[in-house]
Structure formats: C-alpha cells, structure tokens
Motif scaffolding. Structure first.
Motif, PDB file in Angstrom:
ATOM      1  N   LEU A 107       0.232  18.746   0.970  1.00 59.42           N
ATOM      2  CA  LEU A 107       0.676  17.479   0.375  1.00 59.42           C
ATOM      3  C   LEU A 107       0.514  16.320   1.355  1.00 59.42           C
ATOM      4  N   THR A 108       0.753  16.590   2.628  1.00 60.95           N
ATOM      5  CA  THR A 108       0.546  15.555   3.648  1.00 60.95           C
ATOM      6  C   THR A 108      -0.921  15.139   3.673  1.00 60.95           C
ATOM      7  N   LEU A 109      -1.805  16.114   3.646  1.00 59.80           N
ATOM      8  CA  LEU A 109      -3.241  15.801   3.608  1.00 59.80           C
ATOM      9  C   LEU A 109      -3.611  15.064   2.324  1.00 59.80           C
ATOM     10  N   PHE A 110      -3.008  15.468   1.222  1.00 60.51           N
ATOM     11  CA  PHE A 110      -3.225  14.808  -0.064  1.00 60.51           C
ATOM     12  C   PHE A 110      -2.818  13.339   0.023  1.00 60.51           C
ATOM     13  N   PHE A 111      -1.623  13.085   0.553  1.00 65.41           N
ATOM     14  CA  PHE A 111      -1.161  11.708   0.740  1.00 65.41           C
ATOM     15  C   PHE A 111      -2.108  10.943   1.659  1.00 65.41           C
ATOM     16  N   LEU A 112      -2.505  11.571   2.739  1.00 63.73           N
ATOM     17  CA  LEU A 112      -3.369  10.904   3.708  1.00 63.73           C
ATOM     18  C   LEU A 112      -4.738  10.578   3.108  1.00 63.73           C
ATOM     19  N   ILE A 113      -5.302  11.519   2.387  1.00 61.47           N
ATOM     20  CA  ILE A 113      -6.604  11.284   1.745  1.00 61.47           C
ATOM     21  C   ILE A 113      -6.499  10.146   0.737  1.00 61.47           C
ATOM     22  N   PHE A 114      -5.479  10.182  -0.099  1.00 59.78           N
ATOM     23  CA  PHE A 114      -5.311   9.097  -1.067  1.00 59.78           C
ATOM     24  C   PHE A 114      -5.015   7.779  -0.375  1.00 59.78           C
ATOM     25  N   GLY A 115      -4.243   7.824   0.695  1.00 62.27           N
ATOM     26  CA  GLY A 115      -3.960   6.610   1.455  1.00 62.27           C
ATOM     27  C   GLY A 115      -5.235   5.992   2.000  1.00 62.27           C
ATOM     28  N   TYR A 116      -6.086   6.823   2.579  1.00 59.47           N
ATOM     29  CA  TYR A 116      -7.339   6.291   3.111  1.00 59.47           C
ATOM     30  C   TYR A 116      -8.321   5.923   1.996  1.00 59.47           C
TER      31      TYR A 116
ATOM     32  N   GLY B  75       0.818  -1.207   0.000  1.00 59.91           N
ATOM     33  CA  GLY B  75       0.000   0.000   0.000  1.00 59.91           C
ATOM     34  C   GLY B  75       0.851   1.256   0.000  1.00 59.91           C
ATOM     35  N   ALA B  76       1.916   1.245   0.789  1.00 61.44           N
ATOM     36  CA  ALA B  76       2.819   2.402   0.851  1.00 61.44           C
ATOM     37  C   ALA B  76       3.476   2.649  -0.499  1.00 61.44           C
ATOM     38  N   VAL B  77       3.932   1.576  -1.124  1.00 63.97           N
ATOM     39  CA  VAL B  77       4.584   1.685  -2.430  1.00 63.97           C
ATOM     40  C   VAL B  77       3.581   2.176  -3.477  1.00 63.97           C
ATOM     41  N   THR B  78       2.386   1.627  -3.441  1.00 62.90           N
ATOM     42  CA  THR B  78       1.350   2.023  -4.400  1.00 62.90           C
ATOM     43  C   THR B  78       0.993   3.493  -4.223  1.00 62.90           C
ATOM     44  N   LEU B  79       0.863   3.919  -2.987  1.00 58.59           N
ATOM     45  CA  LEU B  79       0.563   5.330  -2.736  1.00 58.59           C
ATOM     46  C   LEU B  79       1.711   6.219  -3.204  1.00 58.59           C
TER      47      LEU B  79
ATOM     48  N   PRO C  52      -2.389   3.839   6.387  1.00 58.69           N
ATOM     49  CA  PRO C  52      -2.204   5.094   5.640  1.00 58.69           C
ATOM     50  C   PRO C  52      -1.437   6.167   6.420  1.00 58.69           C
ATOM     51  N   LEU C  53      -1.550   6.149   7.731  1.00 59.92           N
ATOM     52  CA  LEU C  53      -0.744   7.090   8.524  1.00 59.92           C
ATOM     53  C   LEU C  53       0.736   6.736   8.429  1.00 59.92           C
ATOM     54  N   SER C  54       1.044   5.450   8.488  1.00 64.39           N
ATOM     55  CA  SER C  54       2.453   5.046   8.392  1.00 64.39           C
ATOM     56  C   SER C  54       2.997   5.296   6.989  1.00 64.39           C
ATOM     57  N   TRP C  55       2.136   5.262   5.992  1.00 61.54           N
ATOM     58  CA  TRP C  55       2.574   5.512   4.621  1.00 61.54           C
ATOM     59  C   TRP C  55       3.079   6.941   4.432  1.00 61.54           C
ATOM     60  N   LEU C  56       2.706   7.833   5.337  1.00 62.70           N
ATOM     61  CA  LEU C  56       3.190   9.215   5.261  1.00 62.70           C
ATOM     62  C   LEU C  56       4.699   9.298   5.495  1.00 62.70           C
ATOM     63  N   ALA C  57       5.275   8.249   6.056  1.00 66.83           N
ATOM     64  CA  ALA C  57       6.722   8.260   6.315  1.00 66.83           C
ATOM     65  C   ALA C  57       7.513   8.459   5.025  1.00 66.83           C
ATOM     66  N   ILE C  58       7.053   7.893   3.930  1.00 68.05           N
ATOM     67  CA  ILE C  58       7.809   7.991   2.673  1.00 68.05           C
ATOM     68  C   ILE C  58       7.945   9.446   2.218  1.00 68.05           C
ATOM     69  N   PRO C  59       6.863  10.192   2.058  1.00 71.32           N
ATOM     70  CA  PRO C  59       7.053  11.586   1.624  1.00 71.32           C
ATOM     71  C   PRO C  59       7.734  12.452   2.683  1.00 71.32           C
ATOM     72  N   TRP C  60       7.477  12.173   3.954  1.00 74.35           N
ATOM     73  CA  TRP C  60       8.112  12.975   4.998  1.00 74.35           C
ATOM     74  C   TRP C  60       9.614  12.739   5.057  1.00 74.35           C
ATOM     75  N   VAL C  61      10.039  11.504   4.933  1.00 77.78           N
ATOM     76  CA  VAL C  61      11.478  11.219   4.902  1.00 77.78           C
ATOM     77  C   VAL C  61      12.101  11.912   3.695  1.00 77.78           C
TER      78      VAL C  61
END
Length: 175
Positions: A151-160, A37-41, A99-108
């Motif tokens: 962008l964080t919200l964008f990632f989070l919305i798409f993640g969810y 899921g993280a990779v796909t997002l 989806p919250l953990s998936w935020l690690a990729i853009p934040w890193v």
C-alpha cells in the motif's frame, strides 16, 4: 466509531482543505499546492481501495440512504477533488519530494489503527482493526506488513503519477 475509518477521515480532510482554501482565496492568500496534492492522493486512494478491494467483498448497502452515502464518500467526493485539481489548480507547483511527504497520511492512519487495536478499540465492523487487510489478528504480522508495504508503494506510485502529470501540464502552461 464509524468516524475513525480512513474513508471518513479522508473525506473530512477534503472538507477541511476546501474550507481553508475558500478562506485563503477570500483573503487573497496563496493555497498550499503540496497539501492539495496530499489531500487529492488521500481521497483518490480512498476511492480506489474501496472499489477495488472492499466493495467486491462486502458491498453491504440496503437502503437508498446507504447507497447515497457510500457513493458520496467513495466516489463523488474523490472525483470532485480530482477534477478540482485537474480543472482549477495551477500546475507545476508540486515539490519533487512532496509525494514522499504525502505518505504521512496513510502511515499516521496505520499507526493510529495499530494503537487503537492494541487499546482494544472496536470499530463499527465489530473488529479491532478498521479494515481486514491490515488486521494482524486475522492475517498475522507478516502478511499485514507486506500489505502495508504494498500500500505504501501504491500511494507512492500514485503520488508520483500526480506529480508527473502536474509537472508535465505545468510545463505546457495548463492552469
């Protein structure tokens, strides 16, 4: 320094994930659905940001090779990854909090970009930041932090969105 762009790194992440997935499949080991899921997002956002923000401002493609490369990393790999998830992954496997953990990729990546800029790293675009929309030298910290929040919200919305689709399809018995 072209390999330090989010686009390149997200494509490498896909390559590494799928290589690991092949090995795991051959060894009859389970794949990590939350990692998928993280990779796909990550690769989906690569596609959306490129075609929605970057390409309209600077579609600088002069040769067939450049066009094919651009299409490969910004369209084909993202679409293949999305379709792989849709068609082949067992649904209903994502953790509610994934989806919250998936935020690690853009934040890193963002932290890396800020550290790189502070160290005067120069990207292929000749700038210290890889993308204009996170360039605090160009826009100032206030606007950049608002963009990063958006962008964080964008990632989070798409993640969810991925999570809810996956959960709904899982409840209906889709593969």
């Amino acid at each position: 320094m072209a390999f330090l762009y989010y686009t390149t790194l997200s494509n490498i992440l896909c390559m590494l994930y799928f290589a690991d997935s092949i090995v795991r499949t051959l060894q009859n080991k389970p794949v990590n659905h939350n990692l998928k899921g993280a990779v796909t997002l990550a690769i989906t956002v690569t596609m959306l940001i490129y075609w929605g923000i970057l390409a309209p401002h600077n579609f600088d493609v002069h040769t067939v090779n450049q066009l094919l490369g651009t299409l490969c990393v910004h369209l084909f790999v993202p679409l293949m990854t999305i379709f792989d998830w849709i068609l082949f992954d067992k649904k209903g496997q994502f953790s509610r909090w994934a989806p919250l953990s998936w935020l690690a990729i853009p934040w890193v990546y963002y932290i890396f970009a800020v550290i790189g800029a502070s160290a005067n790293l120069t990207f292929a675009n000749g700038q210290h930041y890889p993308y204009f929309f996170i360039d605090s030298n160009l826009l100032g910290w206030g606007p950049v932090l608002l963009i990063v929040l958006a962008l964080t919200l964008f990632f989070l919305i798409f993640g969810y969105l991925f999570y809810f689709i996956d959960t709904k399809w899982g409840a209906k018995g889709h593969k």
